[in-house]
Design a protein around this motif. Structure first.
Motif: not given
Ligand SMILES: [Zn+2]
Length: 484
Positions: A152, A61, A59, A316
């Motif tokens: 997602k 970005h 996870h 994340d």
């Molecule tokens: Zn995320």
């Protein structure tokens, strides 16, 4: 004659099930043997160190495109550098659909960008924000078949969010194609309603981000996501679980035999809502969604980790600069919390934080650490046993880890493009000293040695774990999966 290209000698190998003394023999970029007294053309001394599988961050970005033609400040090259500096060798990043657009060309653009910049091996989750017939029928099956085995979706955030009908369409499409669905679970309308009330009352500082989305909005959306996934009989992973009551929903689903998995992130184990209460605009650095909670919630999450309800800790990583005008201040310093970008950087700090808070503080043992940061994410996302394993046949992605080194976290150590870390000044125990990626030295003593573009795309084929359970209400299958 040397049997191996390289031998990592004298370390303690840690897998998801055990820790034991062994040399690791590497040939052709893969692990060829574990044993005593192996001989190779080169050797790397791991005496006194742990030898872990490279971290797998599912996870993350990186270089995500924005509708205006810009992209994330964190690119594939800088994000990879941070990953390697922190002991991670594989990342699953995102290809994001813009509403009103198709998917295939967008994914091709992400593939081009990653091929130029990535230094870790990588795959993508396909974000679906607009599940039209054309996307669901004409594009998604081919995209999944090309190796993108995960979709997602967001149940909050304008303009990304899906309503229940759209979410059901994506769940059904995933089931027909054979993909996992990862879900951001928060109730969009509840957050919007509460945000409006907070701003009307003049409560706009960063700290009120947490007030706009208390645990109940996460618990409700988690429950709803699980219920709809059960209706379709489609496996899901709940992303970034931040509180005990959302984790309880997952525990109940698992007890009923549903294929529901839960991820949490270091920010929910280390930060609290009080961090957003720092003076001035400083609190903006800690804004992410769901919001960091309390010290009590952190212990509840550790309890859920020990129970196995939360079995992946990913970053994340979602970096926004603090000093620049594109990041946290894009709407000006003093912008209300609603208009401050959500996300914290974390791909480089993930392993050190989980090791220090988990293993060094006695909350989990070494194999459990390896399961959380490498083995389980690799298994859940179809990368096992090539990634996340220290075993013959696996890629020689290895981290030489000093379990007793004490380090004060600074932004410079993390090698990312972002100008801050929410963990600045934190003392941690345990730090990576060297990283091998497919048998090549990719990081040593904080220096990143890999070249941009040297990361490989990891196509993911069908795998058993995400096969539907076959349990359907009234036996009617509205979205038949592909044949075995
Ligand atoms: Zn995320």
């Amino acid at each position: 004659m040397s049997e191996y290209d390289l031998v990592v000698r004298g370390g303690t190998v840690v897998t998801g099930t055990a820790a034991f003394r062994a040399d690791v023999g590497v040939r052709g970029g893969r692990i060829a043997a574990l044993g005593e007294g192996l001989e190779g053309r080169r050797s790397l001394d791991a005496g006194g160190l742990l030898v872990l599988p490279g971290g797998v961050d599912t996870h993350c970005h990186l270089e995500q495109l924005q509708p205006g033609g810009t992209c994330d400040e964190e690119g594939f090259a800088t994000g990879s550098a941070s990953a390697l500096a922190g002991g991670t060798t594989t990342a699953v990043t995102f290809s994001a659909q813009f509403k009103g657009h198709r998917i295939r060309e967008t994914l091709a653009e992400y593939r081009r960008r990653a091929a130029r910049g990535a230094m870790v091996d990588y795959s993508f989750h396909q974000i679906v924000t607009d599940p039209t017939d054309a996307v669901v029928r004409e594009e998604l099956p081919g995209i999944v078949a090309s190796g993108i085995r995960s979709l997602k979706v967001f149940l909050t955030y304008d303009p990304l969010h899906l309503d229940d009908g759209q979410f059901l369409r994506v769940l059904a499409a995933a089931r027909r194609a054979g993909a996992l669905v990862a879900v951001h679970c928060e109730n969009r309308d509840a957050i919007a309603w509460r945000t409006e009330a907070l701003l009307a009352a003049g409560l706009a500082a960063p700290r009120y981000h947490a007030w706009s989305r208390p645990p109940v909005v996460e618990r409700e959306a988690t429950h709803r996501a699980i219920a709809l996934a059960e209706l379709v009989d489609q496996p899901i992973q709940v992303f970034h679980v931040s509180c005990g009551e959302a984790a309880e929903e997952i525990a109940r689903a698992r007890a009923r035999g549903l294929k529901v998995w839960g991820e949490t992130c270091p920010q929910y184990l280390v930060l609290t809502a009080a961090d957003m209460d720092r003076p001035g605009f400083e609190g903006a650095k800690f804004i992410c969604s769901p919001s960091p909670r309390t010290a009590e919630e952190q212990e509840r999450l550790w309890g859920m980790i020990r129970r196995g309800t939360l079995d992946v800790v990913s970053s994340d990583h979602s970096g926004y600069s603090y000093g620049g005008d594109r990041g946290k201040r894009v709407n000006g310093e003093g912008a209300p919390f609603r208009d401050i970008p959500n996300g914290v950087p974390g791909v480089g700090s993930r392993l050190p934080l989980v090791f220090s808070e988990g293993v060094a503080k006695g909350r989990i043992d070494l194999p459990h650490f390896v399961r959380l940061v490498a083995e389980n994410p690799a298994k859940l996302f179809g990368l096992w046993p090539r990634k996340g394993a220290v075993a013959p046949g696996a890629d020689a992605d290895l981290v030489l880890w000093d379990p007793s080194r004490r380090v004060t976290v600074t932004n410079a150590l993390l090698r990312h493009a972002i100008d801050h870390t929410p963990y600045e000044g934190m003392e941690v125990t345990g730090w990576p000293v060297a990283v091998l990626r497919r048998g090549e030295l990719a990081m040593r003593d904080g220096e990143v040695l890999a070249e941009p573009g040297s990361g490989e795309f990891l196509p993911r084929g069908p795998y058993d774990l995400i096969r539907p359970t076959g349990r359907l209400a009234d036996g009617f299958d509205a979205a038949p999966p592909p044949p075995d």
